[in-house]
Design an enzyme around this catalytic site. Structure first.
Site, PDB file in Angstrom:
ATOM      1  N   GLY A 127      72.824 130.633   6.953  1.00 13.37           N
ATOM      2  CA  GLY A 127      72.784 131.337   5.665  1.00 13.37           C
ATOM      3  C   GLY A 127      71.641 130.941   4.758  1.00 13.37           C
ATOM      4  O   GLY A 127      71.753 131.069   3.539  1.00 13.37           O
ATOM      5  N   SER A 128      70.526 130.486   5.329  1.00 17.42           N
ATOM      6  CA  SER A 128      69.421 130.106   4.442  1.00 17.42           C
ATOM      7  C   SER A 128      68.786 131.335   3.763  1.00 17.42           C
ATOM      8  O   SER A 128      68.312 131.239   2.633  1.00 17.42           O
ATOM      9  CB  SER A 128      68.367 129.282   5.185  1.00 17.42           C
ATOM     10  OG  SER A 128      67.750 130.031   6.191  1.00 17.42           O
ATOM     11  N   ASN A 129      68.806 132.482   4.443  1.00 17.14           N
ATOM     12  CA  ASN A 129      68.341 133.712   3.767  1.00 17.14           C
ATOM     13  C   ASN A 129      69.304 134.122   2.659  1.00 17.14           C
ATOM     14  O   ASN A 129      68.884 134.584   1.599  1.00 17.14           O
ATOM     15  CB  ASN A 129      68.180 134.848   4.785  1.00 17.14           C
ATOM     16  CG  ASN A 129      66.861 134.755   5.519  1.00 17.14           C
ATOM     17  OD1 ASN A 129      65.831 135.160   5.008  1.00 17.14           O
ATOM     18  ND2 ASN A 129      66.886 134.176   6.710  1.00 17.14           N
TER      19      ASN A 129
ATOM     20  N   LYS B  57      86.377 146.721  17.349  1.00 18.92           N
ATOM     21  CA  LYS B  57      85.388 146.660  16.249  1.00 18.92           C
ATOM     22  C   LYS B  57      85.781 147.639  15.140  1.00 18.92           C
ATOM     23  O   LYS B  57      85.656 147.353  13.952  1.00 18.92           O
ATOM     24  CB  LYS B  57      84.007 147.013  16.809  1.00 18.92           C
ATOM     25  CG  LYS B  57      82.861 146.826  15.818  1.00 18.92           C
ATOM     26  CD  LYS B  57      81.551 147.365  16.359  1.00 18.92           C
ATOM     27  CE  LYS B  57      80.980 146.524  17.463  1.00 18.92           C
ATOM     28  NZ  LYS B  57      80.037 145.498  16.992  1.00 18.92           N
TER      29      LYS B  57
ATOM     30  N   ASN C  47      68.456 144.852   7.691  1.00 15.68           N
ATOM     31  CA  ASN C  47      68.485 143.598   8.453  1.00 15.68           C
ATOM     32  C   ASN C  47      67.111 142.954   8.394  1.00 15.68           C
ATOM     33  O   ASN C  47      66.102 143.639   8.237  1.00 15.68           O
ATOM     34  CB  ASN C  47      68.845 143.909   9.917  1.00 15.68           C
ATOM     35  CG  ASN C  47      68.916 142.656  10.766  1.00 15.68           C
ATOM     36  OD1 ASN C  47      69.486 141.634  10.352  1.00 15.68           O
ATOM     37  ND2 ASN C  47      68.328 142.703  11.959  1.00 15.68           N
TER      38      ASN C  47
ATOM     39  N   HIS D 101      64.565 140.440  10.647  1.00 14.20           N
ATOM     40  CA  HIS D 101      64.386 139.964  12.017  1.00 14.20           C
ATOM     41  C   HIS D 101      63.121 139.095  12.078  1.00 14.20           C
ATOM     42  O   HIS D 101      62.080 139.504  11.564  1.00 14.20           O
ATOM     43  CB  HIS D 101      64.275 141.163  12.964  1.00 14.20           C
ATOM     44  CG  HIS D 101      64.188 140.754  14.394  1.00 14.20           C
ATOM     45  ND1 HIS D 101      65.271 140.271  15.097  1.00 14.20           N
ATOM     46  CD2 HIS D 101      63.133 140.706  15.252  1.00 14.20           C
ATOM     47  CE1 HIS D 101      64.900 139.966  16.321  1.00 14.20           C
ATOM     48  NE2 HIS D 101      63.609 140.221  16.449  1.00 14.20           N
TER      49      HIS D 101
ATOM     50  N   ARG E 144      76.393 140.248  15.001  1.00 15.69           N
ATOM     51  CA  ARG E 144      77.149 141.320  15.661  1.00 15.69           C
ATOM     52  C   ARG E 144      76.465 142.648  15.427  1.00 15.69           C
ATOM     53  O   ARG E 144      75.846 142.845  14.371  1.00 15.69           O
ATOM     54  CB  ARG E 144      78.556 141.441  15.059  1.00 15.69           C
ATOM     55  CG  ARG E 144      79.360 140.326  15.452  1.00 15.69           C
ATOM     56  CD  ARG E 144      80.793 140.366  15.069  1.00 15.69           C
ATOM     57  NE  ARG E 144      81.291 139.186  15.688  1.00 15.69           N
ATOM     58  CZ  ARG E 144      81.797 139.128  16.909  1.00 15.69           C
ATOM     59  NH1 ARG E 144      81.981 140.218  17.601  1.00 15.69           N
ATOM     60  NH2 ARG E 144      82.152 137.980  17.425  1.00 15.69           N
ATOM     61  N   LEU E 145      76.649 143.543  16.390  1.00 10.90           N
ATOM     62  CA  LEU E 145      76.146 144.907  16.194  1.00 10.90           C
ATOM     63  C   LEU E 145      77.049 145.622  15.205  1.00 10.90           C
ATOM     64  O   LEU E 145      78.273 145.496  15.270  1.00 10.90           O
ATOM     65  CB  LEU E 145      76.178 145.657  17.521  1.00 10.90           C
ATOM     66  CG  LEU E 145      74.946 145.562  18.405  1.00 10.90           C
ATOM     67  CD1 LEU E 145      75.170 146.377  19.667  1.00 10.90           C
ATOM     68  CD2 LEU E 145      73.714 146.045  17.664  1.00 10.90           C
ATOM     69  N   ILE E 146      76.449 146.375  14.312  1.00  9.30           N
ATOM     70  CA  ILE E 146      77.227 147.189  13.371  1.00  9.30           C
ATOM     71  C   ILE E 146      77.712 148.435  14.126  1.00  9.30           C
ATOM     72  O   ILE E 146      76.957 149.067  14.865  1.00  9.30           O
ATOM     73  CB  ILE E 146      76.346 147.578  12.169  1.00  9.30           C
ATOM     74  CG1 ILE E 146      75.886 146.323  11.401  1.00  9.30           C
ATOM     75  CG2 ILE E 146      77.066 148.546  11.235  1.00  9.30           C
ATOM     76  CD1 ILE E 146      76.958 145.571  10.671  1.00  9.30           C
TER      77      ILE E 146
END
Ligand code: GRF
Length: 187
Positions: free
Chosen positions: A12-14, A65, A107, A109, A91-93
């Protein structure tokens, strides 16, 4: 004020960078909630330290999901969230969130997409021997890191840098770029 939700699964640094910019008044949002699939991750601790509500869930406790995304969607709708910010969410949304929040999910990346999508992108690029590294912010679609690109930033290397040095530089870029992009999208 614009309300956002952060999705994270790990350090969680972002997330922390977004919290800091918000608290310093540089990022004009309210972080309504942290959504996490890893209740004990460090991102959860960061949320608690800053009194940010957490919605945590354990995917294997749900039939599908679709089931857990329905719960997430109803929490986000109730909180009037207008942007979903994925920051190390592993996880994929799925269709439930994509249909409800189309073009309102982003997102970050740690590579120059479309090169090196998926996990361990920095290591992949390092092992490949690329001479230009970078970061991409993109809209989220059904694929793995395939949505429309919103912003990219890059830097050159000479080949003498260690993986750790490159990782550090990439993360430093992320912490500046992500809040900037969030501000731009919401204004
Ligand atoms: C970041 O490098 C981000 O680009 C990627 O996952 C990493 C998350 O790191 N999607 P952190 O949890 O924000 O520290």
């Amino acid at each position: 004020m614009n309300k956002i939700a952060i999705f994270a699964s790990g350090n969680g640094s972002n997330f922390q960078a977004i919290i800091d910019e918000t608290e310093q008044g540089k990022l004009n949002v309210e972080i309504e909630i942290l959504v996490t699939d890893k209740p004990d991750c460090f991102a959860t601790k960061r949320a608690k330290n800053h009194n940010i509500p957490v919605f945590s869930f354990v995917p294997k406790n749900y039939a599908s999901k679709e089931e857990y995304e329905k719960e997430i969607a109803s929490v986000l709708i109730e909180k009037n969230v207008s942007l979903l910010v994925l920051a190390g969410y592993m996880r994929l949304i799925g269709d439930v969130l994509l249909n409800q929040f189309r073009n309102r999910i982003i997102n970050i990346h740690p590579a120059l997409l479309p090169a090196f999508p998926g996990k361990n992108a920095i290591q992949q690029a390092f092992q490949y021997g690329v001479k230009v590294f970078g970061v991409t912010v993109h809209f989220v679609d059904e694929g793995v890191d395939t949505g429309t690109i919103i912003a990219q930033e890059c830097f050159k290397v000479e080949g003498k840098e260690t993986l750790a040095e490159i990782e550090q530089k990439i993360h430093a870029i992320e912490y500046e770029l992500y809040p900037k992009v969030i501000n731009t999208i919401l204004s």
